[in-house]
Scaffold this motif. Structure first.
Motif, PDB file in Angstrom:
ATOM      1  N   ALA A  24      -2.478   5.753   3.669  1.00  0.00           N
ATOM      2  CA  ALA A  24      -3.075   6.951   3.074  1.00  0.00           C
ATOM      3  C   ALA A  24      -2.986   8.151   4.011  1.00  0.00           C
ATOM      4  N   ALA A  25      -2.920   7.934   5.314  1.00  0.00           N
ATOM      5  CA  ALA A  25      -2.933   9.045   6.275  1.00  0.00           C
ATOM      6  C   ALA A  25      -1.778   8.945   7.264  1.00  0.00           C
ATOM      7  N   CYS A  48       1.298   5.607  -0.233  1.00  0.00           N
ATOM      8  CA  CYS A  48       0.624   6.859   0.065  1.00  0.00           C
ATOM      9  C   CYS A  48       0.109   7.450  -1.253  1.00  0.00           C
ATOM     10  N   HIS A  92       0.867  -1.179   0.000  1.00  0.00           N
ATOM     11  CA  HIS A  92       0.000   0.000   0.000  1.00  0.00           C
ATOM     12  C   HIS A  92       0.902   1.226   0.000  1.00  0.00           C
ATOM     13  N   ARG A 104      -7.170  -3.724   5.145  1.00  0.00           N
ATOM     14  CA  ARG A 104      -7.841  -2.428   5.045  1.00  0.00           C
ATOM     15  C   ARG A 104      -7.261  -1.434   6.041  1.00  0.00           C
ATOM     16  N   ARG A 105      -6.959  -1.884   7.234  1.00  0.00           N
ATOM     17  CA  ARG A 105      -6.384  -1.000   8.254  1.00  0.00           C
ATOM     18  C   ARG A 105      -5.045  -0.434   7.792  1.00  0.00           C
ATOM     19  N   TRP A 106      -4.187  -1.272   7.213  1.00  0.00           N
ATOM     20  CA  TRP A 106      -2.892  -0.799   6.734  1.00  0.00           C
ATOM     21  C   TRP A 106      -3.038   0.095   5.511  1.00  0.00           C
ATOM     22  N   GLN A 107      -4.043  -0.159   4.709  1.00  0.00           N
ATOM     23  CA  GLN A 107      -4.303   0.714   3.565  1.00  0.00           C
ATOM     24  C   GLN A 107      -4.654   2.127   4.052  1.00  0.00           C
ATOM     25  N   GLU A 108      -5.465   2.231   5.090  1.00  0.00           N
ATOM     26  CA  GLU A 108      -5.818   3.531   5.659  1.00  0.00           C
ATOM     27  C   GLU A 108      -4.611   4.200   6.312  1.00  0.00           C
TER      28      GLU A 108
END
Length: 103
Positions: free
Chosen positions: A95-96, A68, A66, A88-92
């Motif tokens: 991104a942030a 940024c 994943h 999904r948690r690591w994807q978020e």
């Protein structure tokens, strides 16, 4: 067959291939009448290098990366063998991530 069984079989195959590569090198070096420790060092070094290469190939094949989404940011998270929620948690997180505030 579960994912865990497939991973274990894959690991055993990687070790088996590495040992086979070491055995081939051992047979080829046997003709040169090398001292035992030099022979062993060459065989073990070759087997370990083959195993390392196979593990890197397996990681490249199965890992999820994943990145940024900000332009010019090189932050990335790479993981293997995680469930959908963890993915999904690591994807978020990618991104942030907090590194943007420091720039």
């Amino acid at each position: 067959m579960t994912k865990e069984h497939r991973r274990r079989i894959g690991s055993l195959l990687q070790i088996g291939v590495s040992l086979a590569v070491g055995a081939v090198i051992s047979i080829r070096l046997a003709l040169y009448d090398l001292p035992f420790f030099l022979h062993a060092a060459c065989v073990l070094g070759t087997a370990c290098s083959a195993l390392s290469a196979l593990l890197n190939i397996e990681q490249a094949w199965t890992a999820t990366t994943h990145r940024c989404t900000a332009p010019g940011c090189d932050f990335r998270v790479r993981m293997q063998h995680v469930d959908a929620g963890e993915n999904r948690r690591w994807q978020e997180i990618a991104a942030a991530h907090p590194r943007h505030d420091a720039v």
